[in-house]
Design an enzyme around this catalytic site. Sequence first.
Site, PDB file in Angstrom:
ATOM      1  CB  THR A 125      -0.859  -0.054   1.283  1.00  0.00           C
ATOM      2  OG1 THR A 125      -1.819  -1.075   1.103  1.00  0.00           O
ATOM      3  CG2 THR A 125      -1.546   1.256   1.606  1.00  0.00           C
ATOM      4  CD  GLN A 149      -2.904  -9.144   9.319  1.00  0.00           C
ATOM      5  OE1 GLN A 149      -2.385  -8.870  10.400  1.00  0.00           O
ATOM      6  NE2 GLN A 149      -3.327 -10.347   9.028  1.00  0.00           N
ATOM      7  N   GLY A 150      -5.943  -4.473   7.088  1.00  0.00           N
ATOM      8  CA  GLY A 150      -6.944  -3.420   7.227  1.00  0.00           C
ATOM      9  C   GLY A 150      -7.925  -3.640   8.363  1.00  0.00           C
TER      10      GLY A 150
HETATM   11  N1  ASP Z   1      -4.207  -1.810   4.675  1.00  0.00           N
HETATM   12  C1  ASP Z   1      -4.542  -2.275   3.359  1.00  0.00           C
HETATM   13  C2  ASP Z   1      -5.891  -2.941   3.390  1.00  0.00           C
HETATM   14  O1  ASP Z   1      -6.159  -3.669   4.306  1.00  0.00           O
HETATM   15  C3  ASP Z   1      -3.577  -3.265   2.826  1.00  0.00           C
HETATM   16  C4  ASP Z   1      -2.150  -2.872   2.883  1.00  0.00           C
HETATM   17  O2  ASP Z   1      -1.719  -2.055   3.675  1.00  0.00           O
HETATM   18  O3  ASP Z   1      -1.445  -3.418   2.055  1.00  0.00           O
HETATM   19  O4  ASP Z   1      -6.633  -2.777   2.459  1.00  0.00           O
END
Ligand code: ASP
Length: 284
Positions: A155, A207-208
Amino acid sequence: MREGPILLVHGGAGRYPEGQGEAALAGCEAAARRAWVLLRDGGTALDAVQAAVMALEDDPSFNAGTGSVLNSEGSVEMDASIMDGSTLTAGAVGAVGTVRNPVQLARMVLDEGHTVLRVGPAAETFARQQGLEAVSPEVHVTPRQKARWRQAHETVGCVALDRRGRLAAATSTGGLFDKPPGRVGDSSLIGCGTYADERGAVSCTGQGEVIIRAGLALRVLSALQADTGAEEAAQRVLRWLERRIGGEAGLILLSHRGERAVVHNAQGMAWCCIDAEGRLESGV
Ligand code: ASP
């Protein structure tokens, strides 16, 4: 106390496969350089974080814009958000496929001012009304993603402090690999993946679902008291998250005093910072 302009970008927390760490670092440095020029020339923190995140979205090494991961149905559904800490205005989009730069659409939501979060096909209709070119979601699908080599989160995000002391944050992602259709993560949610106010600016990765349950971005700013350094506040909240929820997370933080923190509990996280003197530091 350090004066702006300062800019900090990240390219996601996780485990970078062979060779990918270098590509992510180079991408972060290029995006940071491009956006720092705006700040140096008197531009706003808001414009700078948007410019940095758009550059990262256009770089196929990252899981945002071009290069986004595929969901369980093999399609791209992207999330992004942006916040101006000086006005507490924000814009976000969730589960969009037909826009080239999701953070640009999030900025349009911010500028339009009636809503904060728009999702799915209706958000894409809004994009057309705003004059954004429609692209096929296929433009975001890279051979690497088709081959499912995804290991790092990748991300992207940026936080910035401009010459006038204004703070801003932005985050963009393709989300988690193999996610169910319609799943929206922290990167769309103000207070979770992104937040900025007069105390500081934060962009998260990881992890969102864990980040949402922690209200991570806002929690970090709440921990940032006048007598607490940015690093200490960010570390303390990450330890709390590990104890109370568990899971993988990372974040970048810039305080109103110009202090920065890059913390994560993953194997790596690409980042790059350019300070008021134009000094660049980066790591992965
Ligand atoms: N936080 C993002 C999500 O869960 C994923 C990531 O950080 O790669 O969509």
